[in-house]
Scaffold this motif. Structure first.
Motif, short mmCIF file in Angstrom:
data_model
loop_
_atom_site.label_atom_id
_atom_site.label_comp_id
_atom_site.label_asym_id
_atom_site.label_seq_id
_atom_site.Cartn_x
_atom_site.Cartn_y
_atom_site.Cartn_z
N PRO A 176 0.61 -1.20 0.26
CA PRO A 176 0.41 -0.11 0.22
C PRO A 176 0.97 1.34 0.35
N ASP A 177 1.85 1.39 0.69
CA ASP A 177 2.79 2.15 0.33
C ASP A 177 4.12 2.51 0.19
N LEU A 178 5.33 2.77 -0.51
CA LEU A 178 6.31 2.59 -0.70
C LEU A 178 7.01 3.36 -1.10
N GLU A 179 8.31 4.07 -0.67
CA GLU A 179 8.92 4.94 -0.54
C GLU A 179 10.34 4.33 -0.88
N VAL A 180 11.31 5.18 -1.92
CA VAL A 180 12.27 4.49 -2.48
C VAL A 180 13.33 5.86 -2.49
N ILE A 181 14.66 5.57 -1.12
CA ILE A 181 15.58 6.05 -1.22
C ILE A 181 16.92 6.18 -1.47
N PRO A 182 17.38 7.07 -2.39
CA PRO A 182 19.29 6.24 -2.47
C PRO A 182 19.95 6.55 -1.19
N ILE A 183 21.09 5.82 -0.38
CA ILE A 183 22.20 5.99 0.76
C ILE A 183 23.48 5.92 0.83
N ASP A 189 24.93 9.29 3.63
CA ASP A 189 24.59 9.96 2.92
C ASP A 189 22.59 10.24 2.71
N ASN A 190 22.31 11.28 3.44
CA ASN A 190 20.39 10.42 3.23
C ASN A 190 20.09 10.29 3.89
N TYR A 201 18.57 14.39 -5.73
CA TYR A 201 17.07 13.27 -4.73
C TYR A 201 16.22 15.06 -4.17
N SER A 202 15.36 14.71 -4.48
CA SER A 202 14.46 15.42 -3.62
C SER A 202 12.96 15.80 -2.21
N GLY A 203 13.56 13.92 -2.09
CA GLY A 203 12.52 13.28 -1.06
C GLY A 203 12.78 12.85 0.31
N PRO A 204 12.30 12.65 0.91
CA PRO A 204 12.62 12.55 2.17
C PRO A 204 14.33 12.22 2.34
N THR A 205 14.75 12.50 3.73
CA THR A 205 16.24 11.56 4.33
C THR A 205 15.24 10.11 4.74
#
Length: 419
Positions: A176-183, A189-190, A201-205
């Motif tokens: 139901p809820d997916l977030e993809v974050i580069p770290i 980093d992030n 990248y403008s999404g959340p850490t």
């Protein structure tokens, strides 16, 4: 804010070997100031002795000696830390296929699943399997952390390809809820602070997302379910009239004055009051542990369930469920086992194994005659006592159970009831 009033997030981490999972958890613990100075000094000294030019944060989490020797995580390790906004419990679960049962155990109570992938490797079979298991367990929030971005020069195209591949794969699952974050867990980093190396990248850490993901609405607040764990009847003269029913609210909201039914007897009454420790409260909701008092002196014992009169589960002795098998001796038809569902126990007969699910491909093998260790399949059971069940998709507490070997007392299977 006092820590007792803070919101709690349980999350499970999963990743293939060398994806940097232990390093990421070490980074979260370090940057959230959850590490004592002497612990950090010991890790820095060990890292230096090994000739590393960096602090090996994985040493903070790989606690088992066998893990440190192999460089892998094999058991579920629980870590605790807090920030000013939220408390956290991390279930650090193993990635290897032979430890699927450990991952199921660690993720079964999680609000969020964190899957790590190595930016150099992209999506692997293990990454897909972890996502499938988290989906089967109905973990409502999923984060894909694309780690080691520093080793691909923080290349946006590498991240975008993994993002695209995983999003496409996730359409086959219940996510139901997916977030993809580069770290980059090693450099931070992030993870907690935003990276200057990835301006694209403008999404959340990762930490910001963990602190702010909304989990309160994930629990079933409509269908009132209160499995009775213990009948409280103090023997002292001061409390000689005290009679309450202790347990953990599994669903819905309970309030004094609510008309309720006690199952399986079907006796009805009203809630007179609700106690939390030494004080009365006006309402109780999941996952609060409380003592419920009824107006009438009805027969209630451990294993019974208190529910609303017009919204009660239907007692059932025929259970259709997905079962993860956890022991070396295979699960076979006609096998007899003990079953524990909420606070109710009984015995169960395995009527049939409909299919074995390949968690890598989602293929259903309908020719299977048994489930081996770490395999997941659809099983039908017949129980000696009626169980007060809901579909697992609706309520993860009343929709789950464990199977126990009666001879040894060992938990051999975990089940999720189909709707």
């Amino acid at each position: 804010m006092a820590t007792t009033d803070m919101d709690l997030l349980r999350f499970a981490t999963a990743g293939s070997v060398d994806d940097g999972k232990s390093t990421l958890i070490g980074r979260l613990l370090l940057d959230s100031k959850a590490i004592f100075e002497d612990q950090l000094e010991a890790v820095e000294a060990t890292s230096e002795a090994k000739g590393y030019d960096y602090t090996d944060l994985a040493l903070l989490t790989d606690g088992l000696r066998s893990e440190r020797e192999q460089g892998i995580t094999i058991d579920v390790a629980y870590r605790y830390f807090a920030t000013p906004n939220r408390k956290f419990i991390i279930a650090d679960t193993p990635g290897h296929v032979q430890y699927t049962r450990n991952m199921v155990t660690g993720a079964s109570t999680a609000d969020l699943g964190l899957v790590l992938v190595d930016a150099r490797q992209g999506l692997t079979e293990q990454s897909r399997r972890h996502a499938v298991i988290l989906s089967l367990l109905r973990v409502p929030h999923l984060v894909l952390a694309v780690n080691k971005m520093d080793l691909v020069d923080f290349d946006q195209e590498v991240f975008d390809k993994i993002h695209r591949d995983f999003t496409q794969f996730a359409t086959k699952l219940n996510v139901p809820d997916l977030e993809v974050i580069p770290i980059s867990a090693l450099q931070g980093d992030n993870v907690v602070t935003r990276s200057d190396n990835m301006p694209w990248y403008s999404g959340p850490t990762l930490m910001h997302h963990l602190e702010h993901v909304h989990v309160a609405s994930d629990r079933d607040l409509i269908d009132a379910r209160f499995p009775v764990q213990y009948v409280v009847r103090p023997k002292s003269d001061e409390f000689h009239d005290y009679r309450g029913y202790a347990g953990q609210v599994a669903g819905g909201v309970l309030k004094p004055g609510d008309e309720v039914v006690v199952l399986p007897s079907g006796m009805t009454s009203k809630i007179s009051k609700i106690d939390l420790f030494d004080k009365e409260i006006t309402e109780a909701f999941p996952p609060m542990s409380v003592t419920v008092h009824l107006e009438d002196d009805v027969d209630v014992s451990r294993g019974d369930m208190i529910a609303r009169v017009n919204n009660a589960p239907t007692p059932s002795q025929d259970i259709d469920a997905m079962v993860c098998w956890m022991t070396t001796a295979p699960l076979q038809p006609r096998q007899k086992l003990a079953i524990k569902h909420t606070t109710r126990t009984g015995r169960a007969l395995v009527k049939d194994i409909a299919y074995r699910l390949d968690v890598n491909t989602l293929h259903r093998d309908q020719d299977t005659k048994e489930l081996a260790v770490n395999e997941i399949g659809r099983v039908t059971l017949r129980t000696t006592v009626p169980l007060l069940v809901d579909p697992y998709s609706k309520n993860r507490t009343t929709g789950s159970f464990i199977l126990i070997d009666e001879a040894t007392g060992v938990t051999v299977g975990a089940g999720m009831i189909n709707g």
